[in-house]
Design a protein around this motif. Structure first.
Motif, PDB file in Angstrom:
ATOM      1  N   GLU A 214     -22.997   6.173 -37.034  1.00  0.00           N
ATOM      2  CA  GLU A 214     -22.973   7.012 -35.835  1.00  0.00           C
ATOM      3  C   GLU A 214     -22.753   8.477 -36.227  1.00  0.00           C
ATOM      4  O   GLU A 214     -21.916   8.804 -37.084  1.00  0.00           O
ATOM      5  CB  GLU A 214     -21.855   6.543 -34.906  1.00  0.00           C
ATOM      6  CG  GLU A 214     -21.972   7.067 -33.488  1.00  0.00           C
ATOM      7  CD  GLU A 214     -23.112   6.422 -32.732  1.00  0.00           C
ATOM      8  OE1 GLU A 214     -23.965   7.176 -32.215  1.00  0.00           O
ATOM      9  OE2 GLU A 214     -23.163   5.176 -32.675  1.00  0.00           O
ATOM     10  N   GLN A 215     -23.487   9.367 -35.581  1.00  0.00           N
ATOM     11  CA  GLN A 215     -23.378  10.790 -35.916  1.00  0.00           C
ATOM     12  C   GLN A 215     -22.122  11.396 -35.292  1.00  0.00           C
ATOM     13  O   GLN A 215     -21.646  10.956 -34.242  1.00  0.00           O
ATOM     14  CB  GLN A 215     -24.613  11.542 -35.415  1.00  0.00           C
ATOM     15  CG  GLN A 215     -25.908  11.115 -36.099  1.00  0.00           C
ATOM     16  CD  GLN A 215     -27.104  11.909 -35.601  1.00  0.00           C
ATOM     17  OE1 GLN A 215     -26.986  12.712 -34.670  1.00  0.00           O
ATOM     18  NE2 GLN A 215     -28.249  11.682 -36.213  1.00  0.00           N
ATOM     19  N   ILE A 216     -21.619  12.417 -35.950  1.00  0.00           N
ATOM     20  CA  ILE A 216     -20.431  13.126 -35.442  1.00  0.00           C
ATOM     21  C   ILE A 216     -20.762  13.775 -34.102  1.00  0.00           C
ATOM     22  O   ILE A 216     -21.817  14.384 -33.932  1.00  0.00           O
ATOM     23  CB  ILE A 216     -19.963  14.177 -36.470  1.00  0.00           C
ATOM     24  CG1 ILE A 216     -19.510  13.490 -37.760  1.00  0.00           C
ATOM     25  CG2 ILE A 216     -18.858  15.048 -35.890  1.00  0.00           C
ATOM     26  CD1 ILE A 216     -19.132  14.469 -38.858  1.00  0.00           C
ATOM     27  N   GLY A 217     -19.856  13.604 -33.146  1.00  0.00           N
ATOM     28  CA  GLY A 217     -20.053  14.153 -31.803  1.00  0.00           C
ATOM     29  C   GLY A 217     -20.655  13.162 -30.832  1.00  0.00           C
ATOM     30  O   GLY A 217     -20.728  13.436 -29.629  1.00  0.00           O
ATOM     31  N   SER A 218     -21.101  12.003 -31.321  1.00  0.00           N
ATOM     32  CA  SER A 218     -21.703  11.011 -30.430  1.00  0.00           C
ATOM     33  C   SER A 218     -20.649  10.382 -29.524  1.00  0.00           C
ATOM     34  O   SER A 218     -19.506  10.164 -29.921  1.00  0.00           O
ATOM     35  CB  SER A 218     -22.393   9.913 -31.244  1.00  0.00           C
ATOM     36  OG  SER A 218     -23.435  10.445 -32.020  1.00  0.00           O
ATOM     37  N   SER A 219     -21.069  10.085 -28.299  1.00  0.00           N
ATOM     38  CA  SER A 219     -20.190   9.377 -27.372  1.00  0.00           C
ATOM     39  C   SER A 219     -20.234   7.889 -27.698  1.00  0.00           C
ATOM     40  O   SER A 219     -21.313   7.307 -27.862  1.00  0.00           O
ATOM     41  CB  SER A 219     -20.653   9.622 -25.931  1.00  0.00           C
ATOM     42  OG  SER A 219     -19.926   8.806 -25.034  1.00  0.00           O
ATOM     43  N   ILE A 220     -19.073   7.265 -27.785  1.00  0.00           N
ATOM     44  CA  ILE A 220     -19.023   5.848 -28.144  1.00  0.00           C
ATOM     45  C   ILE A 220     -18.496   4.994 -26.989  1.00  0.00           C
ATOM     46  O   ILE A 220     -18.260   3.804 -27.157  1.00  0.00           O
ATOM     47  CB  ILE A 220     -18.141   5.641 -29.394  1.00  0.00           C
ATOM     48  CG1 ILE A 220     -16.722   6.131 -29.131  1.00  0.00           C
ATOM     49  CG2 ILE A 220     -18.746   6.313 -30.600  1.00  0.00           C
ATOM     50  CD1 ILE A 220     -15.783   5.875 -30.295  1.00  0.00           C
ATOM     51  N   GLY A 221     -18.335   5.595 -25.815  1.00  0.00           N
ATOM     52  CA  GLY A 221     -17.854   4.843 -24.663  1.00  0.00           C
ATOM     53  C   GLY A 221     -16.842   5.645 -23.887  1.00  0.00           C
ATOM     54  O   GLY A 221     -16.607   6.831 -24.175  1.00  0.00           O
ATOM     55  N   SER A 222     -16.224   5.003 -22.895  1.00  0.00           N
ATOM     56  CA  SER A 222     -15.251   5.723 -22.070  1.00  0.00           C
ATOM     57  C   SER A 222     -14.168   4.777 -21.594  1.00  0.00           C
ATOM     58  O   SER A 222     -14.369   3.563 -21.499  1.00  0.00           O
ATOM     59  CB  SER A 222     -15.944   6.387 -20.876  1.00  0.00           C
ATOM     60  OG  SER A 222     -16.504   5.407 -20.035  1.00  0.00           O
ATOM     61  N   LEU A 223     -13.006   5.384 -21.325  1.00  0.00           N
ATOM     62  CA  LEU A 223     -11.892   4.671 -20.708  1.00  0.00           C
ATOM     63  C   LEU A 223     -11.764   5.220 -19.284  1.00  0.00           C
ATOM     64  O   LEU A 223     -11.556   6.421 -19.092  1.00  0.00           O
ATOM     65  CB  LEU A 223     -10.600   4.911 -21.499  1.00  0.00           C
ATOM     66  CG  LEU A 223      -9.329   4.352 -20.867  1.00  0.00           C
ATOM     67  CD1 LEU A 223      -9.343   2.831 -20.914  1.00  0.00           C
ATOM     68  CD2 LEU A 223      -8.091   4.899 -21.581  1.00  0.00           C
ATOM     69  N   THR A 224     -11.882   4.343 -18.295  1.00  0.00           N
ATOM     70  CA  THR A 224     -11.813   4.772 -16.901  1.00  0.00           C
ATOM     71  C   THR A 224     -10.607   4.123 -16.252  1.00  0.00           C
ATOM     72  O   THR A 224     -10.639   2.938 -15.895  1.00  0.00           O
ATOM     73  CB  THR A 224     -13.094   4.411 -16.143  1.00  0.00           C
ATOM     74  OG1 THR A 224     -14.220   4.982 -16.820  1.00  0.00           O
ATOM     75  CG2 THR A 224     -13.045   4.936 -14.718  1.00  0.00           C
ATOM     76  N   ALA A 225      -9.514   4.896 -16.116  1.00  0.00           N
ATOM     77  CA  ALA A 225      -8.309   4.391 -15.453  1.00  0.00           C
ATOM     78  C   ALA A 225      -8.432   4.598 -13.941  1.00  0.00           C
ATOM     79  O   ALA A 225      -9.331   5.294 -13.453  1.00  0.00           O
ATOM     80  CB  ALA A 225      -7.073   5.088 -16.003  1.00  0.00           C
ATOM     81  N   HIS A 226      -7.510   3.993 -13.186  1.00  0.00           N
ATOM     82  CA  HIS A 226      -7.558   4.077 -11.729  1.00  0.00           C
ATOM     83  C   HIS A 226      -6.200   4.523 -11.179  1.00  0.00           C
ATOM     84  O   HIS A 226      -5.159   4.323 -11.807  1.00  0.00           O
ATOM     85  CB  HIS A 226      -7.923   2.710 -11.131  1.00  0.00           C
ATOM     86  CG  HIS A 226      -9.235   2.182 -11.623  1.00  0.00           C
ATOM     87  ND1 HIS A 226     -10.434   2.591 -11.119  1.00  0.00           N
ATOM     88  CD2 HIS A 226      -9.522   1.277 -12.608  1.00  0.00           C
ATOM     89  CE1 HIS A 226     -11.419   1.959 -11.750  1.00  0.00           C
ATOM     90  NE2 HIS A 226     -10.887   1.163 -12.659  1.00  0.00           N
ATOM     91  N   ASP A 227      -6.239   5.161  -9.980  1.00  0.00           N
ATOM     92  CA  ASP A 227      -5.020   5.577  -9.302  1.00  0.00           C
ATOM     93  C   ASP A 227      -5.170   5.229  -7.828  1.00  0.00           C
ATOM     94  O   ASP A 227      -6.178   5.567  -7.206  1.00  0.00           O
ATOM     95  CB  ASP A 227      -4.798   7.090  -9.471  1.00  0.00           C
ATOM     96  CG  ASP A 227      -3.388   7.498  -9.071  1.00  0.00           C
ATOM     97  OD1 ASP A 227      -3.038   7.284  -7.897  1.00  0.00           O
ATOM     98  OD2 ASP A 227      -2.656   8.036  -9.924  1.00  0.00           O
ATOM     99  N   MET A 228      -4.164   4.538  -7.272  1.00  0.00           N
ATOM    100  CA  MET A 228      -4.248   4.075  -5.892  1.00  0.00           C
ATOM    101  C   MET A 228      -4.020   5.179  -4.876  1.00  0.00           C
ATOM    102  O   MET A 228      -4.226   4.983  -3.671  1.00  0.00           O
ATOM    103  CB  MET A 228      -3.217   2.959  -5.652  1.00  0.00           C
ATOM    104  CG  MET A 228      -3.500   1.696  -6.423  1.00  0.00           C
ATOM    105  SD  MET A 228      -4.977   0.861  -5.822  1.00  0.00           S
ATOM    106  CE  MET A 228      -4.422   0.341  -4.189  1.00  0.00           C
ATOM    107  N   ASP A 229      -3.564   6.360  -5.339  1.00  0.00           N
ATOM    108  CA  ASP A 229      -3.341   7.450  -4.392  1.00  0.00           C
ATOM    109  C   ASP A 229      -4.669   7.964  -3.856  1.00  0.00           C
ATOM    110  O   ASP A 229      -5.744   7.618  -4.349  1.00  0.00           O
ATOM    111  CB  ASP A 229      -2.543   8.566  -5.068  1.00  0.00           C
ATOM    112  CG  ASP A 229      -1.118   8.114  -5.404  1.00  0.00           C
ATOM    113  OD1 ASP A 229      -0.468   7.535  -4.512  1.00  0.00           O
ATOM    114  OD2 ASP A 229      -0.685   8.294  -6.556  1.00  0.00           O
ATOM    115  N   GLU A 230      -4.569   8.814  -2.831  1.00  0.00           N
ATOM    116  CA  GLU A 230      -5.774   9.267  -2.131  1.00  0.00           C
ATOM    117  C   GLU A 230      -6.711   9.992  -3.090  1.00  0.00           C
ATOM    118  O   GLU A 230      -6.303  10.854  -3.871  1.00  0.00           O
ATOM    119  CB  GLU A 230      -5.381  10.185  -0.973  1.00  0.00           C
ATOM    120  CG  GLU A 230      -6.546  10.568  -0.094  1.00  0.00           C
ATOM    121  CD  GLU A 230      -6.100  11.334   1.129  1.00  0.00           C
ATOM    122  OE1 GLU A 230      -6.961  11.643   1.981  1.00  0.00           O
ATOM    123  OE2 GLU A 230      -4.885  11.633   1.245  1.00  0.00           O
TER     124      GLU A 230
END
Length: 590
Positions: free
Chosen positions: A111-127
């Motif tokens: 994989e090349q430097i700077g490539s996106s390898i995924g994401s972490l998507t957390a959640h918040d119950m507030d508005e």
């Protein structure tokens, strides 16, 4: 009326929300919740003060609608109920939550430097879209720190993970574990990410041998037999698409007689017979085998001569039985063809080029003959569709000379119908009668059929009397194509059996007809049952038969009484009675 109240997690005392008041004193106040809220957190006292009585939770319910009602002492409403709307205002009372206990991502080792390898998507119950639900991400730990710490970066507000230092190598570390802190204004949560380093297909399969030499097999080697074992190896990660090997024959097997199966554990290739070998078609096969991966190679890497191997397959001759060009031959002829008519042809070829002789098997009716040299099939007897409409025989082809091997094929002869069966009655009519004496002309119905093939038009028979002299007494009329009615024209018939000739025609090509006899009895009837006159006994007129039967009945009764009398005498022990009994018994036996 609308009002806003802040969401709370703990309520120590009642909070005044609003106040309502009727103009005249003495009104009784109540609240009506038409939404049937399971936990209704409001109340009203008799001063008209509305209180919040339970903690509010915007994430559970962000708005309430209810009514304030004023009634007099008799319970009668004093005015229209007052609608009250309450909107719960959000506070930051929910910490961020991770999408799963561990978020698993994959990254290729190149994989090349700077490539996106995924994401972490957390959640918040507030508005949503408020400051209470804005989340920030930060990597707080990387394990292991090989070849160095800080290999990854997480974008502060999106949670996207990137490779920021160098490309990874699976041989160095196959897996990294990151601890990521997710925070809002008041809370912090730790989430865990596992990053697996995926091997890339940068190694080609290499055969242990570039040439497996010469193989010799007879042409009758069984299909499914393994004729050779081959082996190639791949340096990529074991048991992945990058190291799995598929073997493909690229030259020398244009007819597809061979196949290669791969052992998924060892990558061993087994060359097997998929179709029979044929010495007469191809005696020598120069086979080229290519080893490939199901996973594409990375750019810049290509298969070369190390990924291919060869072997020579020599097929030896075996004496084989003649082979028919088709296993089932079908023909169709009329059942009226003349004897000696050619009805079909079956041919076979001997693989070794020997002459072939033909014969028939299963010609149970003796209808056919086959030319032993040419395989032409002729009729030798009259064919009959009604006896067998589809005639099946076997044709045997035997090589002349050699080992006299033979093979068989099927010959099916379908016979088409001709009109060669005259009409007949559908059954034997033996119970037709008219009651005697007839009081009025009557009629009877009968049915005809024939044995020829039924066409789409059905059967259309014609019916008439077989003798013109009967026309003054009888009449035949057609009901439909198969049924007719025989009718009397008067009532002056005798008490006896009349055999009426009926002429039936089929109107076919050629037209056929038959005259049948229809027996009709005139007899005395009791309850619609016919009692026919008894048959004449030799020397006794019909009127005397009843008298003879009556005399025979009295004779039998007399014999029975005599036997009973002599048995009584025997029981008394009288000798003369016994002698009489013996002589009587003798006479009876005579």
């Amino acid at each position: 009326m609308s009002c806003t109240f802040r969401s709370t997690t703990k309520q120590e005392e009642f909070h005044l929300l609003h106040k309502v008041q009727w103009n005249d004193p003495g009104a009784l106040y109540s609240l009506v919740d038409k939404e049937n809220t399971p936990r209704f957190p409001f109340s009203i006292d008799q001063k008209g003060d509305i209180y919040v009585t339970q903690p509010l939770d915007r994430e559970e319910k962000d708005a309430y609608v209810f009514y304030a009602v004023a009634r007099d002492e008799q319970g009668k409403s004093l005015s229209i109920p007052l609608k009250i709307q309450v909107k719960v205002k959000d506070i930051n009372d929910n910490p961020p939550t991770c999408p799963s206990p561990v978020t698993v991502l994959e990254v290729q080792e190149n994989e090349q430097i700077g490539s996106s390898i995924g994401s972490l998507t957390a959640h918040d119950m507030d508005e949503q879209d408020t400051i209470n639900s804005v989340l920030e991400y930060r990597i707080v730990d990387q394990t292991p720190k090989v070849p160095q710490d800080g290999l990854f970066l997480v974008q502060e507000f999106s949670g996207i993970l990137q490779l920021v230092v160098q490309s990874l190598r699976k041989w160095d570390t196959p897996q990294y574990n990151l601890t990521i802190e997710v925070s809002d204004r008041d809370f912090k949560t730790l989430c865990f990410v596992q990053i697996n380093v995926i091997d890339i297909n940068d190694q080609i399969p290499i055969f242990e041998k570039s040439d497996y030499g010469n193989l010799t097999f007879p042409e009758d080697t069984a299909v499914g037999s393994v004729i050779l074992t081959i082996q190639a190896t791949d340096a990529d990660e074991p048991h992945t698409g990058s190291s799995k090997i598929l073997y493909r024959i690229t030259q020398g097997d244009s007819e597809g007689r061979l196949e290669i199966e791969t052992d998924p554990q060892t990558n061993t290739g087994y060359v097997k017979l998929k179709k029979p070998l044929d010495f007469e078609t191809v005696a020598i096969h120069n086979i080229v085998v290519q080893a490939e991966n199901p996973e594409p190679l990375v750019p810049g890497v290509q298969y070369n001569a190390s990924s291919s191997t060869t072997f020579r397959l020599t097929v030896t001759d075996v004496n084989e039985a003649p082979q028919f060009f088709q296993q089932v031959s079908e023909a169709k002829v009329s059942e009226a063809v003349a004897k000696g008519t050619k009805v079909g042809n079956m041919t076979a070829k001997d693989p070794e080029g020997l002459d072939v002789s033909y014969s028939l098997r299963g010609d149970k009716r003796g209808w056919l003959r086959i030319d032993p040299a040419t395989g032409e099939i002729f009729s030798v007897a009259l064919l009959d569709r009604e006896a067998e409409s589809l005639y099946r025989v076997q044709v045997v082809a035997t090589e002349v000379g050699g080992s006299y091997l033979s093979s068989t094929a099927q010959f099916h002869l379908t016979l088409t119908d001709v009109n060669d069966n005259p009409p007949r009655l559908v059954k034997e009519y033996t119970g037709l009668f008219f009651c005697y004496p007839p009081k009025a002309p009557g009629s009877l119905i009968f049915e005809a059929t024939d044995d020829d093939e039924l066409t789409f038009r059905g059967r259309h028979f014609t019916f008439s009397l077989g003798s013109e002299s009967l026309q003054k007494d009888w009449e035949v009329s057609k009901i439909n194509g198969t049924h007719a009615r025989l009718s009397t024209k008067h009532t002056g018939f005798e008490e006896r059996v009349y055999n009426i000739p009926i002429r039936i025609g089929d109107g076919g090509r050629p037209p056929l007809e038959r005259t049948v006899s229809l027996p009709v009895t005139f007899c005395k009837c009791v309850e619609n049952r016919c009692f026919q006159p008894a048959a004449r006994m030799p020397g006794i007129p019909p009127v005397g038969m009843a008298v003879g039967i009556l005399l025979a009945t009295f004779l039998v009764i007399g014999i029975i009484l005599a036997v009973m009398f002599f048995r009584m005498k025997r029981d008394k022990g009288q000798h003369n009675a016994e002698s009489a009994q013996a002589s009587e018994t003798k006479a009876l036996r005579n």
